[in-house]
Design a protein around this motif. Structure first.
Motif, PDB file in Angstrom:
ATOM      1  N   THR A  12       0.786  -1.158   0.073  1.00  0.00           N
ATOM      2  CA  THR A  12       0.045  -0.025   0.025  1.00  0.00           C
ATOM      3  C   THR A  12       0.911   1.241  -0.021  1.00  0.00           C
ATOM      4  O   THR A  12       0.283   2.304  -0.361  1.00  0.00           O
ATOM      5  N   SER A  13       2.068   1.305   0.503  1.00  0.00           N
ATOM      6  CA  SER A  13       3.068   2.416   0.588  1.00  0.00           C
ATOM      7  C   SER A  13       3.694   2.398  -0.709  1.00  0.00           C
ATOM      8  O   SER A  13       4.457   3.396  -0.802  1.00  0.00           O
ATOM      9  N   THR A  15       4.542   3.303  -4.571  1.00  0.00           N
ATOM     10  CA  THR A  15       4.115   4.092  -5.700  1.00  0.00           C
ATOM     11  C   THR A  15       3.726   3.140  -6.860  1.00  0.00           C
ATOM     12  O   THR A  15       4.271   1.959  -6.709  1.00  0.00           O
ATOM     13  N   LYS A  55      11.089   0.550   2.068  1.00  0.00           N
ATOM     14  CA  LYS A  55       9.651   0.522   2.438  1.00  0.00           C
ATOM     15  C   LYS A  55       9.347  -0.949   3.112  1.00  0.00           C
ATOM     16  O   LYS A  55       8.492  -1.057   3.829  1.00  0.00           O
TER      17      LYS A  55
END
Length: 76
Positions: A12-13, A15, A55
């Motif tokens: 979800t984080s 791009t 991430k």
């Protein structure tokens, strides 16, 4: 073979471009192959890969594969 990941929370984080790069990574593509496929420079690919590692809190492709392997789905 198309490699997809399920709804792993870390996705979800990312791009949309990072997700594209990660898909190619999970297919075993090299940085150069990814760059050619996406029509971007290898340096840009390396930047995306570094962000993906950050991430996911890993340091390498192997670490990324180990983290995501339980969530991978192979579609033929």
């Amino acid at each position: 073979t198309n490699v997809a990941t399920t709804n792993h929370p870390a996705n979800t984080s990312l791009t949309s471009r990072e997700q594209e790069v990660m898909e190619y990574l999970l297919q075993g593509k090299t940085t150069r192959q990814i760059a050619e496929q996406l029509f971007i420079s290898p340096y840009t690919v390396k930047n995306h890969i570094q962000k993906i590692y950050e991430k996911h809190e890993v340091r390498s492709r192997v670490g990324l594969f180990k983290l995501l392997s339980p969530f991978r789905l192979i579609i033929k």
